[in-house]
Motif scaffolding. Structure first.
Motif, mmCIF file in Angstrom:
data_model
loop_
_atom_site.group_PDB
_atom_site.id
_atom_site.type_symbol
_atom_site.label_atom_id
_atom_site.label_comp_id
_atom_site.label_asym_id
_atom_site.label_seq_id
_atom_site.Cartn_x
_atom_site.Cartn_y
_atom_site.Cartn_z
ATOM 1 N N GLY A 93 36.456 -5.876 92.433
ATOM 2 C CA GLY A 93 37.575 -5.962 91.500
ATOM 3 C C GLY A 93 37.663 -4.820 90.515
ATOM 4 N N VAL A 145 38.568 -1.387 88.784
ATOM 5 C CA VAL A 145 39.646 -0.399 88.885
ATOM 6 C C VAL A 145 39.001 0.975 88.977
ATOM 7 N N MET A 197 36.340 1.306 83.224
ATOM 8 C CA MET A 197 37.031 1.810 84.405
ATOM 9 C C MET A 197 36.287 3.004 84.968
ATOM 10 N N ARG A 227 44.899 -4.497 86.879
ATOM 11 C CA ARG A 227 44.002 -5.577 86.463
ATOM 12 C C ARG A 227 44.718 -6.922 86.427
ATOM 13 N N ARG A 253 40.121 -2.040 93.291
ATOM 14 C CA ARG A 253 41.515 -1.719 92.975
ATOM 15 C C ARG A 253 41.600 -0.203 92.810
ATOM 16 N N ALA A 300 46.166 -0.258 83.909
ATOM 17 C CA ALA A 300 46.107 -1.630 83.374
ATOM 18 C C ALA A 300 46.881 -2.597 84.271
#
Length: 334
Positions: free
Chosen positions: A61, A63, A1, A333, A86, A330
């Protein structure tokens, strides 16, 4: 991340609650940090370019947790990336809440922040009151709350149990040192000594605070000691009998929980989430009567010490804060 932070997060010359929060959580999460120096939230072209390049370099995609100080002032950079990344934005303080901004600038920053937060996959605040305000003010469906933790600390020994006052805050208009000095000036007939710990930038406000101290003849009773970290900061807490914070606005107020972690009674404004039932919450600028009560009423002092001790037992740890942040991230995801 990925985590994107403002530059200087580890600079001992500019400690802040936001920097401490970022560092404590990054130490406990599996993240890769990107720190971008700049005059956030109004960066120059170089800083803007570095942020744009950093976001462009993250894979589709991914995070990405962005400190709001970096993200919220530059929607033209952040919002286009929200379609493929994200993005989670951590708001330590709403941009327009910084004290002393010209109305036009505050409105501009407020609009930019709204655009960024509405585009983000998640918005995170450090306190419940701040989260609810962001929801209502910016029309957000949900703002997550991940409150700061505290580091374990021994009980403060204090001095005489009454007269040693401690304030830990950067000397800026929002932190209200001018309000504190005016309150203390009206209590010159009583025994007290106030130590103010925090960065002393060369600004008109810092000069005004110094002038207030001189005008009221408090030069030997109010110390502006500058920033402290580590053991020196711990020593300052250890010697305190009462912690005071006269902020005009806060989102949480980590210094309050750091005081409570040591069992220090607290008198503060604008920090309902941090203080809980651990002390006295007053309106900004309404410190005088409560300070006088502390200095003259032994039963009241005993009551505040008991409240601080109870609140100390309720405080969460940084490990708990990290787990809560990990759960929010989390969920992105899924």
């Amino acid at each position: 991340m990925e985590v994107v932070l403002p530059g200087g997060v580890d600079d001992p010359a500019t400690p802040s609650g936001g920097n401490v929060y970022d560092r404590r959580l990054c130490e406990r999460l599996d993240v890769r940090e990107t720190a971008i120096p700049g005059s956030w939230p109004r960066p120059d072209a170089r800083a803007r370019g570095e942020l744009a390049a950093a976001l462009a370099g993250f894979p589709d995609g991914a995070v990405v947790l962005l400190d709001g100080l970096v993200a919220c002032g530059v929607p033209e950079i952040v919002v286009p990336e929200a379609a493929r990344l994200r993005l989670a934005v951590l708001v330590h303080l709403a941009l327009a809440d910084e004290t002393g901004l010209e109305p036009a600038l505050a409105a501009e920053l407020d609009a930019k922040e709204r655009e960024v937060l509405r585009a983000a996959s998640a918005v995170i605040a450090t306190g419940t009151a701040a989260a609810r305000r962001l929801e209502s003010h910016h029309g957000l469906r949900e703002v997550h709350v991940v409150a700061p933790g505290v580091d374990p600390a021994p009980f403060a020994r204090g001095t005489d149990g009454v007269s040693r006052l401690l304030c830990v805050a950067s000397v800026t208009p929002r932190k209200g040192h001018d309000l504190l000095i005016e309150a203390l000036a009206s209590l010159a007939d009583l025994p007290w000594h106030c130590v103010c710990v925090g960065p002393l930038r060369d600004t008109a406000h810092t000069q005004r605070v110094r002038e207030l101290i001189a005008r009221h003849g408090l030069g030997d009773r109010v110390e502006l000691v500058g920033p402290l970290t580590g053991e020196p900061l711990g020593d300052a807490y250890a010697e305190a009998d009462l912690f005071v914070l006269s902020s005009r606005a806060e989102t949480y107020g980590m210094v309050v929980t750091e005081a409570l972690a040591r069992g220090i009674p607290v008198l503060a404004s604008a920090v309902p989430d941090a203080l809980g039932d651990g002390g006295v919450l007053v309106r900004p600028g309404a410190l005088t009567s409560e300070l006088r009560r502390w200095l003259t009423d032994s039963a009241h002092r005993d009551d505040l010490r008991a409240k601080a001790k109870r609140r100390r037992a309720e405080l969460s740890t940084w490990d708990e804060s990290a787990r809560e942040m990990a759960e929010v991230l989390a969920s992105l995801r899924a």
